[in-house]
Structures are given as C-alpha cells and as structure tokens.
Design a protein around this motif. Structure first.
Motif, PDB file in Angstrom:
ATOM      1  N   CYS A 261       2.132 -10.647 -56.975  1.00 16.06           N
ATOM      2  CA  CYS A 261       1.902 -12.074 -56.671  1.00 16.06           C
ATOM      3  C   CYS A 261       0.929 -12.241 -55.499  1.00 16.06           C
ATOM      4  O   CYS A 261      -0.010 -13.037 -55.579  1.00 16.06           O
ATOM      5  CB  CYS A 261       3.226 -12.773 -56.357  1.00 16.06           C
ATOM      6  N   TRP A 262       1.164 -11.469 -54.426  1.00 12.88           N
ATOM      7  CA  TRP A 262       0.301 -11.599 -53.251  1.00 12.88           C
ATOM      8  C   TRP A 262      -1.142 -11.235 -53.588  1.00 12.88           C
ATOM      9  O   TRP A 262      -2.071 -11.944 -53.207  1.00 12.88           O
ATOM     10  CB  TRP A 262       0.811 -10.705 -52.111  1.00 12.88           C
ATOM     11  N   TYR A 263      -1.323 -10.108 -54.302  1.00 11.82           N
ATOM     12  CA  TYR A 263      -2.690  -9.663 -54.592  1.00 11.82           C
ATOM     13  C   TYR A 263      -3.379 -10.562 -55.614  1.00 11.82           C
ATOM     14  O   TYR A 263      -4.606 -10.665 -55.616  1.00 11.82           O
ATOM     15  CB  TYR A 263      -2.693  -8.201 -55.042  1.00 11.82           C
ATOM     16  N   LEU A 264      -2.599 -11.225 -56.465  1.00 14.25           N
ATOM     17  CA  LEU A 264      -3.184 -12.221 -57.379  1.00 14.25           C
ATOM     18  C   LEU A 264      -3.738 -13.406 -56.594  1.00 14.25           C
ATOM     19  O   LEU A 264      -4.818 -13.917 -56.891  1.00 14.25           O
ATOM     20  CB  LEU A 264      -2.129 -12.716 -58.369  1.00 14.25           C
ATOM     21  N   VAL A 265      -2.977 -13.827 -55.590  1.00 14.48           N
ATOM     22  CA  VAL A 265      -3.409 -14.958 -54.757  1.00 14.48           C
ATOM     23  C   VAL A 265      -4.643 -14.568 -53.937  1.00 14.48           C
ATOM     24  O   VAL A 265      -5.552 -15.378 -53.736  1.00 14.48           O
ATOM     25  CB  VAL A 265      -2.258 -15.412 -53.831  1.00 14.48           C
ATOM     26  N   LEU A 266      -4.681 -13.305 -53.485  1.00 15.33           N
ATOM     27  CA  LEU A 266      -5.802 -12.836 -52.657  1.00 15.33           C
ATOM     28  C   LEU A 266      -7.067 -12.549 -53.461  1.00 15.33           C
ATOM     29  O   LEU A 266      -8.155 -12.473 -52.893  1.00 15.33           O
ATOM     30  CB  LEU A 266      -5.388 -11.560 -51.911  1.00 15.33           C
ATOM     31  N   SER A 275      -6.259 -14.742 -66.191  1.00 16.30           N
ATOM     32  CA  SER A 275      -5.430 -14.190 -67.276  1.00 16.30           C
ATOM     33  C   SER A 275      -4.181 -13.511 -66.708  1.00 16.30           C
ATOM     34  O   SER A 275      -3.067 -13.717 -67.218  1.00 16.30           O
ATOM     35  CB  SER A 275      -6.269 -13.190 -68.083  1.00 16.30           C
ATOM     36  N   LEU A 276      -4.366 -12.699 -65.652  1.00 17.63           N
ATOM     37  CA  LEU A 276      -3.229 -12.012 -65.026  1.00 17.63           C
ATOM     38  C   LEU A 276      -2.258 -13.006 -64.399  1.00 17.63           C
ATOM     39  O   LEU A 276      -1.041 -12.820 -64.461  1.00 17.63           O
ATOM     40  CB  LEU A 276      -3.728 -11.055 -63.947  1.00 17.63           C
ATOM     41  N   LEU A 277      -2.816 -14.067 -63.816  1.00 17.83           N
ATOM     42  CA  LEU A 277      -2.004 -15.098 -63.169  1.00 17.83           C
ATOM     43  C   LEU A 277      -1.085 -15.774 -64.183  1.00 17.83           C
ATOM     44  O   LEU A 277       0.120 -15.925 -63.957  1.00 17.83           O
ATOM     45  CB  LEU A 277      -2.935 -16.121 -62.521  1.00 17.83           C
ATOM     46  N   ASN A 278      -1.648 -16.140 -65.336  1.00 21.69           N
ATOM     47  CA  ASN A 278      -0.849 -16.808 -66.378  1.00 21.69           C
ATOM     48  C   ASN A 278       0.187 -15.878 -66.994  1.00 21.69           C
ATOM     49  O   ASN A 278       1.321 -16.290 -67.274  1.00 21.69           O
ATOM     50  CB  ASN A 278      -1.775 -17.367 -67.462  1.00 21.69           C
ATOM     51  N   LEU A 295       4.515 -20.401 -55.573  1.00 21.74           N
ATOM     52  CA  LEU A 295       3.199 -20.095 -55.004  1.00 21.74           C
ATOM     53  C   LEU A 295       2.147 -19.956 -56.111  1.00 21.74           C
ATOM     54  O   LEU A 295       1.061 -20.537 -56.024  1.00 21.74           O
ATOM     55  CB  LEU A 295       3.281 -18.792 -54.193  1.00 21.74           C
ATOM     56  N   LEU A 296       2.488 -19.222 -57.173  1.00 19.10           N
ATOM     57  CA  LEU A 296       1.560 -19.048 -58.299  1.00 19.10           C
ATOM     58  C   LEU A 296       1.346 -20.364 -59.040  1.00 19.10           C
ATOM     59  O   LEU A 296       0.250 -20.642 -59.525  1.00 19.10           O
ATOM     60  CB  LEU A 296       2.077 -17.975 -59.270  1.00 19.10           C
TER      61      LEU A 296
END
Length: 442
Positions: A261-266, A275-278, A295-296
């Motif tokens: 989650c953190w690295y997706l936000v960063l 795509s990874l986020l969804n 957060l996501l």
C-alpha cells in the motif's frame, strides 16, 4: 600405519597399483586405488601429503576422467574435517586448481568456490568473495539442478549488493527469469532419455523453489531501494505476498500488504500503478487493515486530498514501518509522499477544469503560486498531463491543442450528425403528414 614411513610405503604401493589399473584402462580399479590413497592420507591426518597426492594423481599421464571425478568428490568430504581454517583453505585451493578447466568436475568446482567465498566473507573480505563467485557461470552447467543454479546466482547477486556494485548485481539478476518460480513443482519429473544429460540432485542445504523466490525478490527490493524505484519495489512485495506460505500466515502478510500500500502511494501515476492500485483494492485481506484501504480509496477517488489532514492521520503508521518487516520506506519517502499527493491533486483539477487561474490552482493545492507552477511544469515535462501556462495572464489551460486534421475530422463528424438529424426530422414530418391525410379521408 601411524608412522610417516609406513604411510609413504603404503602410498607408493597403491600408486603402483593405480598405474597398472590406469594403463590397463580399468576404470573401477583406478577409482578404487585413487580413493584408497586419499583415505590413507585422511586417516593419518596428513593434510599436506593429501594435497600433494591430489595434485600428483591429477597430473598423471592418461589419467581417467572418472578417477579425477571420484578423487575430487572424495576429497570434498574431508573439507569439514580439517583441523583449522588454514588447512581447509589450502585443501579447497588444491581441489580448485585440479578441477579448473575440467568440464566433468565443473559442478564440484562451483561448490568449492562457494565454500571458499563463504570463508572469505566470514573474514570480512566481501570484495574478494564477490570476485571469486563471479568467476563461475553456473547458467551453462547442464548437469546442475535448477534450484542449485538459482541459489548460486542469488549468492552472486547478494555479494554484489553487499559491496554496493549495483550495476553488476542487476546484470547477474537478469540471468534468473521470474517465470522460473511459477513452475509447477508438484508434477512428476520426467525420466531422462538415453543420451540426455543426467541432472544431479541438489545438496540438502539448498532451499526450495518457493524459498528461493522469496530470497530473489528480497534481493531485488534491496536493488530497487537504492534507485528509489517505488513501483518495482511494490511489484516485488506483491510477488512475495502471493507465495502460499506467506498468505497463510497473517503475521507475515499483514506487514507485506502494508508495504504494498505504501509503495503504491509513493509510485508515480502511470497505467501499471493504476492497475496495481485497483487490483490491491479488490483484495479481501485489505479489510483487515481498514486505514490503508481508505488511503488507497482516496487515491482512486477523483477528489482533492488535503495534505495536512492526510499526514496527521497516517504519520504514526508511516513512522511505525521502521519496526516492521522490510524496515524503513527510504530516506526520501516522506518528501515523495507529499509530491505524489500534489500530483494527484493536479490530475484531479485537470479533469474538472479546462482553464483555471494559477492563484486558484495554488489555493486548491494548498501551495504558493511559485510551488504550484513548479509542480505543474514537472508533470508536463514528464508527460503525466498536457497543460499550457499563460504567465502574464496567470491562466493554466489543460486543453490539448488540436492539429488541423483533428479539427477537420471533428467538423465532418458534426456535419454528419446534422445531416442525420435533418433526414430523421424530414422522415418524421412526412410520416405525420401521411397519418393526417389518412385521418381526413375517413
């Protein structure tokens, strides 16, 4: 057999037997004589004599390959029995010299080099250990087991990372295809046909394929952390998260999912990140860490995020990552997180506005006009969005400039729609007239 003279006499006798067997082409007899000589030296604990005999036997004229292989394999069993480190290193170096350039003992040589590198690393000589390991190209060894090859290459990568040689670490890591970890290990191995290379069984200390998968991705996380490549780090954590043994243990998957989650936000906004986020949001396990789900959700929702309120909410979670699996998120992580939120907000504004004043944009982003202009310019340069700034007027235009062909195409489309509407209207009028005439006749 305890005296030195008795040992020499026994060795001399066996050397004569070995010569007779070798000249007669008797493979089994030569192997027996060679291994007996080594056994005598070992039982007498004559390590210097053992080294001398290994070199002597390997250099004898017309020495059989099978005898050399048997000798090297026999001597390798004595390495752990050596009385001190000096004797151990000397024996390894002797065997290494004997097996150099001989393709039929290439696997034994690779294992010897690995042991020597381990000793060098224990002495703190990481650069020497890394140089030793790089001499061996195990990917060309047909008879070596797949797991042993992967473990050897991963050891090469680890030593390169330890000596901060990131370029060579990347080159070596490319020798391993990530698809090799997805192979179905439950399938029965096919029996080799005649003429095929016989693949040796890996030693007992070699990890399983799934354990190697985790080691590989942990090493890649170390490499990508050096470059602050957040999206690749996220993908590595995702691969570790998908390992069955990790998914079954909440103590393991919760910290890994937090890292994802953190690295997706960063990560900077792009199609892969989106795509990874969804796909992460669809994960049922995310409900166990509800604050990260929200957060996501904020990133997916096309609404402006207030940086101060977001940082107040997640500051403690952000700082707690240091004590969790994988450690700190990186030196620049806090600064990059703010940057990503600003970029998200600019994308949201560009979706809802075609033209906006710089002053109003700065208000929405909670930044000064200079900072807002700087971040907007960086996004335009990186081609994350299309925008033009009229600095004298202080207006930002998010509309894309159309070329002449696009304008002509839009005009022709509009004309087609207009003609279709006229035709339909004429048809409806004609229909109404006919109905009206028919009603009058009645």
């Amino acid at each position: 057999m305890e005296g030195g003279g008795n040992l020499e006499a026994a060795i001399e006798q066996l050397l004569n037997v070995e010569k007779q067997m070798r000249l007669a082409g008797d493979v089994a007899g030569t192997k027996k004589a060679v291994t007996d000589i080594l056994l005598l030296c070992f039982e007498a604990r004559a390590w210097a004599t053992l080294n001398d005999q290994i070199v002597l036997l390997s250099k004898r004229r017309g020495q059989l390959k099978q005898a050399v292989t048997a000798m090297v394999q026999q001597a390798m069993q004595y390495i752990d029995e050596t009385p001190d480190l000096e004797a151990r290193i000397e024996l390894i170096k002797t065997l290494n010299n004997v097996s150099a350039g001989k393709i039929y003992v290439e696997i034994e040589r690779a294992r010897l080099i690995k042991k020597l590198a381990k000793i060098k690393e224990g002495q703190g000589l990481i650069a020497e250990a890394a140089d030793l390991m790089q001499e061996i190209a195990v990917e060309t060894f047909g008879a070596m087991a797949k797991t042993e090859k992967i473990a050897f290459i991963l050891e090469q990568v680890r030593l390169c990372l330890d000596r901060q040689d990131y370029v060579r670490a990347q080159i070596l890591s490319r020798k391993i295809s990530p698809r090799v970890f997805d192979a179905d290990t439950s399938k029965e191995k096919k029996k080799p046909k005649e003429g095929d290379n016989m693949v040796e069984e890996p030693p007992a200390d070699i990890p399983s394929l799934l354990e190697l998968k985790r080691i590989y991705y942990e090493l890649m996380i170390r490499y990508y952390t050096h470059n602050n490549d957040y999206l690749e780090i996220c993908r590595c954590y995702k691969a570790i998260y998908d390992i069955p043994s990790v998914k079954e243990n909440p103590e393991q998957w919760i910290p890994i999912l937090r890292k994802i989650c953190w690295y997706l936000v960063l990560s900077p906004h792009d199609p892969m990140q989106s795509s990874l986020l969804n796909s992460t949001l669809e994960d049922k396990n995310l409900s166990e860490i509800q604050n990260f789900r929200s957060l996501l959700k904020q990133l997916v929702t096309m609404e402006v995020i207030q940086w101060t309120s977001l940082w107040d909410t997640y500051k403690n979670d952000f700082e707690n990552e240091k004590s969790m699996l994988g450690g700190d998120l990186g030196d620049k992580a806090a600064e990059d997180l703010r940057q990503r939120i600003i970029e998200h907000n600019i994308l949201v504004v560009s979706k809802y506005y075609s033209r906006i004043t710089l002053k109003r944009l700065a208000e929405l982003l909670c930044l000064s006009i200079q900072e807002a202009e700087k971040h907007l310019s960086e996004m335009v340069v990186s081609k994350a969005l299309v925008a033009k700034i009229d600095r004298p007027m202080g207006i930002v235009c998010f509309q894309t400039a159309k070329d002449s062909n696009a304008i002509l195409n839009s005009w022709s489309m509009n004309l087609e729609k207009l003609l279709d509407l006229v035709e339909k209207s004429c048809h409806q009028i004609h229909k109404e007239t006919m109905v009206h005439k028919a009603a009058l006749k009645i």
